[in-house]
Every structure is written in C-alpha cells, then in structure tokens.
Design a protein around this motif. Sequence first.
Motif, short mmCIF file in Angstrom:
data_model
loop_
_atom_site.label_atom_id
_atom_site.label_comp_id
_atom_site.label_asym_id
_atom_site.label_seq_id
_atom_site.Cartn_x
_atom_site.Cartn_y
_atom_site.Cartn_z
N ARG A 1 55.65 5.89 12.19
CA ARG A 1 55.03 4.79 12.94
C ARG A 1 54.14 3.92 12.05
NH1 ARG A 1 54.60 5.97 18.83
NH2 ARG A 1 55.74 7.89 19.26
N GLY A 2 54.07 4.24 10.76
CA GLY A 2 53.29 3.43 9.85
C GLY A 2 51.86 3.90 9.64
N VAL A 3 51.56 5.12 10.09
CA VAL A 3 50.21 5.66 9.96
C VAL A 3 50.23 6.81 8.95
CG1 VAL A 3 48.30 6.79 11.18
CG2 VAL A 3 49.66 5.04 12.35
N ALA A 4 49.36 6.74 7.95
CA ALA A 4 49.23 7.85 7.01
C ALA A 4 48.45 8.98 7.66
CB ALA A 4 48.51 7.39 5.76
N VAL A 5 48.82 10.22 7.33
CA VAL A 5 48.16 11.40 7.91
C VAL A 5 47.62 12.27 6.79
CG1 VAL A 5 48.41 13.43 9.38
CG2 VAL A 5 49.68 11.33 9.91
N TRP A 6 46.32 12.52 6.85
CA TRP A 6 45.61 13.41 5.92
C TRP A 6 45.45 14.73 6.65
CZ3 TRP A 6 44.33 12.73 0.90
CH2 TRP A 6 43.31 13.49 0.34
N ASN A 7 46.43 15.62 6.45
CA ASN A 7 46.55 16.85 7.26
C ASN A 7 45.92 18.02 6.51
OD1 ASN A 7 47.25 18.37 9.46
ND2 ASN A 7 49.41 18.56 8.91
N ILE A 8 44.86 18.60 7.07
CA ILE A 8 44.00 19.53 6.36
C ILE A 8 44.36 21.00 6.65
CG2 ILE A 8 41.62 20.38 6.24
CD1 ILE A 8 40.71 17.50 6.76
N GLU A 9 44.49 21.77 5.58
CA GLU A 9 44.52 23.23 5.70
C GLU A 9 43.15 23.76 5.29
OE1 GLU A 9 45.19 25.79 7.23
OE2 GLU A 9 47.30 26.09 6.67
N TYR A 10 42.79 24.93 5.80
CA TYR A 10 41.45 25.47 5.56
C TYR A 10 41.51 26.99 5.69
CZ TYR A 10 41.88 25.12 10.66
OH TYR A 10 42.34 25.19 11.95
N ARG A 11 40.50 27.67 5.12
CA ARG A 11 40.43 29.12 5.25
C ARG A 11 40.04 29.48 6.68
NH1 ARG A 11 36.25 30.36 0.58
NH2 ARG A 11 35.46 28.38 1.44
N LEU B 1 52.79 9.93 3.91
CA LEU B 1 52.69 8.51 3.61
C LEU B 1 53.84 7.73 4.24
CD1 LEU B 1 51.70 8.29 -0.16
CD2 LEU B 1 50.35 7.54 1.81
N PRO B 2 53.53 6.65 4.94
CA PRO B 2 54.59 5.79 5.46
C PRO B 2 55.32 5.07 4.32
CG PRO B 2 52.48 5.37 6.56
CD PRO B 2 52.19 6.20 5.35
N ASP B 3 56.47 4.52 4.64
CA ASP B 3 57.16 3.66 3.69
C ASP B 3 56.40 2.33 3.60
OD1 ASP B 3 59.15 5.58 3.36
OD2 ASP B 3 60.36 4.76 5.00
N GLY B 4 56.54 1.68 2.45
CA GLY B 4 55.92 0.38 2.29
C GLY B 4 54.78 0.41 1.30
N PRO B 5 54.21 -0.77 1.03
CA PRO B 5 53.21 -0.89 -0.03
C PRO B 5 51.79 -0.52 0.39
CG PRO B 5 53.68 -3.04 0.91
CD PRO B 5 54.61 -2.08 1.58
N GLY B 6 51.51 -0.42 1.68
CA GLY B 6 50.15 -0.16 2.12
C GLY B 6 49.30 -1.43 2.02
N PRO B 7 47.99 -1.34 2.26
CA PRO B 7 47.24 -0.13 2.61
C PRO B 7 47.58 0.37 4.01
CG PRO B 7 45.83 -2.05 2.78
CD PRO B 7 47.12 -2.54 2.19
N PHE B 8 47.45 1.68 4.21
CA PHE B 8 47.90 2.31 5.45
C PHE B 8 46.72 2.73 6.33
CE2 PHE B 8 50.95 3.60 2.07
CZ PHE B 8 52.04 2.88 2.52
N PRO B 9 46.82 2.47 7.64
CA PRO B 9 45.85 3.09 8.55
C PRO B 9 45.96 4.60 8.42
CG PRO B 9 47.73 2.21 9.77
CD PRO B 9 47.87 1.74 8.35
#
Length: 297
Positions: A96-106, A58-66
């Motif tokens: 850089r202000g972009v949220a990342v949903w970084n996925i782990e998987y089997r 999560l970036p710093d700041g209130p969001g909403p985040f790209p």
Amino acid sequence: MRIGAVLVGLLLGLAPMTSDAADPKLVSWGELKVRPRPTTPHRIAYGSDPSQFVDLWLPDGPGPFPTVLMLHGGCWQAKVDTIGLTNYIADDLRKRGVAVWNIEYRSIDQAGGGYPGTFQDVAAAADALRTHAAQYKLRTDKVVATGHSAGAHLALWLAARGKIAASSPLAATDPLKLAAVVSIGGLPDLEAVQEAQGLGCGPDAIPLLIGAAKRTNPYHDTSPAALLPLGIPYWIVDGDKDTIAPVASGQSFYDKAIAKGDKATMKILDQTGHFDLIAPETKAWAYIAGVLQDLSK
C-alpha cells in the motif's frame, strides 16, 4: 470499585476465555501460523542479542515513505509468538506504499527479557529508526506506532515513555516522536488486566513482564494506563468476538483515557476475533490498514 473488578464484571457476559478458533468463521492462530509467509530482505540489528533486530518492509519506488512502527504480540512470550506472525500485515502495508519498521525484542521467556530488558529493547529499536531513516528514505515526521495484542501495549507504552521519571531504568531523554498509535486487540491497562487474571495471557505473564516480585510499584513505568494522558491521538481497535483481548479490556482503557483528557477513538469491529485483526484478507484489517495509511500520510 477498582477498574479490574469492573472488567471482571463486564467479562461475565462474554464467551469463555478460549481461543477464537472455537468459531469456524473466525481466523485462528493455528491457521494463520501455517500460511506461506512473506519475507523481507532488510533485517537491521539494534543490539547483539539474536532477538534484537528490526525487519524493514520497504515499498517499491523512490520514497520518501510514510512509516509505521509495528510490534508483534504473543503475551510477551517468544514461545507463543514472534515477529513472523505480523509479516502478513507488514507486507500488505508495504504493498500500500507504507514502510513498516517491524520490531523484534527479548521476551519474558528469554534471557534478558522482562523488566527492564523487554522495554529497553523496544525503546532502542524505536529510536534506531531515526538512525536508518535517511538510508532507507523513511519519513520520520509522522511515524505511527501500532501493535497487536501484547504488542499494542508496547506501542502505547512507546508513546508514554517520555513521561517516565528519571529514576526509572526506562526513562528516556530524547524518545522517537510518534504522531499517533493504533492499538489492535490490545491489553493496555496492565493492572486492570492482571486483576482480571491476565485475561487471555493468564495470570503469570504480566508479573514477569513488569518485575512485580522485586518492585513495590511495578506499573508506574510499564503500563500506559498509569502514564495517562499520552498527549497524542490513538485508536483502540477491538473485535467483538475476541476472547483473548476482549472488548471490555479496550473499553476500560478508553474510558480512563477520555477521563484524563486524551484524544482517543474506540472502534469495535463486528464479527471479528483476535486474529481476524491481523489477517490481510479480512474487513477488519482493511479498516485498520486504512487508518494507518491516513495517519501516516
């Protein structure tokens, strides 16, 4: 002539299929793995298996985040790589202000991985983004998926899964909508790659991933190339010195995508190896990060 045969022919003019570490000017896998690794406090489970989780940056700041949805590589094998190797670029995008949903998987070398588990994990993790978006102030109107190496295949597959027949265990009735995909040093055409002896992943990985031993048509719901056109914009970004996922692999998929009417962009980066693409100090990553920022705005 089959596309895999064309790919083999193109590869004849490339360097031997060895690690990029042979060139001291390039970032190596070993050097990247031992760097001090940033971490995030946000880990979200989407299943009960230890590998079924997402790391949220999560970036710093209130969001909403790209928001960028990210998938790591490693030839679909946990013994090669897991989510941690993408921490460097996930943290850079966060800054850089972009949220990342970084996925782990089997992975294919873990219980429950391979077909259909690996694909079902990636799909479930992607769809879970919508569940948690409000809590973490994540924008879902322009989610961009990206992945490196084997993760690039999975990112493109996410864009295609809405086309999978209902008879498949991978069918999706309401998949997360993606705005675009950026494939980084990827292997998107599984059949072509397998015909070229698996390229940098070797000949055994893809058959295990797609359940080839038990299925008569194992590519039809697992390979993005078999599901073209994808119907959204995507970028194929490759390094000219990548010996693990050579330019010929990305180029063959790009040509096939254009022929099917997709809006695709092919970008070949000079003096760039496989791991330069995910090292945050490189010009290659600066280009990719800029693309991801622009697409997710």
